[in-house]
Design an enzyme around this catalytic site. Structure first.
Site, mmCIF file in Angstrom:
data_model
loop_
_atom_site.group_PDB
_atom_site.id
_atom_site.type_symbol
_atom_site.label_atom_id
_atom_site.label_comp_id
_atom_site.label_asym_id
_atom_site.label_seq_id
_atom_site.Cartn_x
_atom_site.Cartn_y
_atom_site.Cartn_z
ATOM 1 N N GLU A 107 65.883 10.869 -11.387
ATOM 2 C CA GLU A 107 65.253 11.375 -10.287
ATOM 3 C C GLU A 107 63.758 11.927 -10.518
ATOM 4 O O GLU A 107 62.514 11.048 -9.859
ATOM 5 C CB GLU A 107 65.429 11.681 -9.124
ATOM 6 N N TYR B 90 63.790 14.677 -0.403
ATOM 7 C CA TYR B 90 63.827 13.051 -0.967
ATOM 8 C C TYR B 90 64.911 13.213 -2.494
ATOM 9 O O TYR B 90 66.313 12.711 -2.450
ATOM 10 C CB TYR B 90 62.673 12.134 -1.855
ATOM 11 N N ASP C 91 61.595 7.927 0.264
ATOM 12 C CA ASP C 91 60.120 7.594 -0.571
ATOM 13 C C ASP C 91 59.443 6.737 0.026
ATOM 14 O O ASP C 91 59.467 5.874 0.575
ATOM 15 C CB ASP C 91 60.920 7.887 -2.424
#
Ligand code: SF4
Length: 375
Positions: free
Chosen positions: A40, A123, A141
């Site tokens: 991520e 997020y 996002d």
């Protein structure tokens, strides 16, 4: 807004589509929170195809949180080198050390504890906790926001604070409470593969019957454009010193934070990594660089210091459009600058360097600067 029955149908159509068509990505073959977290962070501002080799090298070298926490920062930055946005790597390691010190080496399962880690915002926390632990947090996002804006035919600047909060509530409502991890990935996958910024592929979309944007014929124009920060032109000059052995000089990463908001703050432009001696220019690159080099010890003080211009290099860092004028400076002996390193030009990537520094090195190599002699 959909009613409860519509939501059930929506979920029933989206999840099987994701499970059948999802891309096989290395971080999707694991539920290890460390690897999901790493992916991520790497995927922020960076395309999937660019991330994959970096991700694989990184997990090979740092297979778990403890390995990352226990390594020198320089080694972490070296493996990140070329991926850009280096504060991500620094924060990743700071967070790893915090996880070892405070959570026994295990990524926390609670939202407030995840958010307390450096580099982790709403997020990222939602993505890791839902995918690794099946916690019920919806991700939001840019991809998901675009999908939601089209589904609901929402206009305006999505990043405007109140509208973003509203979108988060919408994302929470859509979330499948039974499979939050797959659900979040399905929404992101839809945004990344079909509901793309240009030319959404509505004919292939598993939830097109619920899409207001498509029905109104405005899907492609959503989300509406944000006002972009005006581009600022920055001009720099850099010295590629070469001695008779073909070694060059790189200055050490600067932690200096004063003026970091200034467009021409050199430590920011070189991502606080190893770099060639560089200065911001107003008019005359050669004269201003020569003046800058006068502060260097020994060889740089030589009155006949010859600066040979190389092809100019263009680079951009966020809103800055940078033009850099590199010069080769041939010297018998490299200046002795505290903390600097003398290294063959071809080997600068053995240190953490930014893409800007690589481009300057490429310009110098293309001009056929002598390479270091083997001992
Ligand atoms: S129908 Fe088209 S615009 Fe609507 S969500 Fe699907 S791909 Fe996106």
């Amino acid at each position: 807004m959909l009613d409860a029955r519509d939501f059930r149908t929506f979920r029933k159509q989206l999840l099987p589509w994701f499970r059948q068509f999802r891309r096989d990505l290395p971080w999707r073959r694991t539920r290890d929170p460390y690897r999901i977290w790493l992916s991520e962070i790497m995927l922020q501002q960076t395309r999937v195809a660019a991330v994959i080799p970096y991700y694989e090298r990184f997990v090979d070298r740092f297979p778990d949180v403890r390995a990352l926490a226990g390594s020198p920062e320089e080694e972490v930055l070296r493996l990140w080198s070329g991926l850009g946005y280096y504060s991500r790597a620094r924060n990743l390691q700071k967070a790893a050390r915090q996880i070892v010190a405070q959570h026994g080496g295990q990524f926390p399962t609670k939202l407030d504890e995840a958010l307390a880690l450096p580099g982790i915002g709403n997020y990222t926390a939602a993505a890791i906790l839902s995918i690794a632990y099946e916690e019920r947090f919806a991700v939001l996002d840019g991809n998901v926001a675009r999908v939601l804006a089209r589904l609901g035919a929402l206009r305006g600047d999505l990043r405007e604070s109140r509208r973003w909060q509203e979108l988060q509530r919408v994302a929470d409502t859509y979330l499948d409470p039974e499979s939050p991890g797959d659900w979040n990935q399905a929404m992101m996958e839809l945004g990344a593969t079909l509901c793309t910024p240009k030319s959404p592929e509505c004919l292939l979309c598993p939830v097109s019957q619920f899409c207001e944007g498509r029905k109104l014929g405005i899907a492609e124009s959503l989300p509406e454009k944000r006002k972009k920060r005006a581009t600022v032109e920055v001009t720099l000059a850099a010295a590629v010193f070469t001695d008779t052995n073909g070694l060059t000089l790189l200055l050490s990463p600067s932690q200096e934070k004063n003026k970091q908001d200034a467009p021409d703050h050199i430590p920011t432009l070189v991502s606080r990594m190893w770099h060639f001696p560089t200065v911001s220019i107003t008019k005359n690159p050669a004269a201003e660089l020569r003046r800058f080099l006068q502060d260097f010890p020994s060889a740089a003080k030589h009155p006949k210091l010859q600066l040979e211009p190389l092809v100019k290099v263009r680079h951009s860092v966020t809103y800055r459009a940078i033009t850099i004028a590199p010069f080769v400076v041939n010297v018998k002996q490299l200046p002795r600058v505290p903390g600097a390193k003398c290294i063959p030009l071809r080997e600068i990537s053995s240190l953490p360097v930014s893409n800007l520094t690589r481009k300057v090195a490429r310009a110098a190599l293309a001009a056929a600067i002598p390479v270091a002699k083997k001992p």
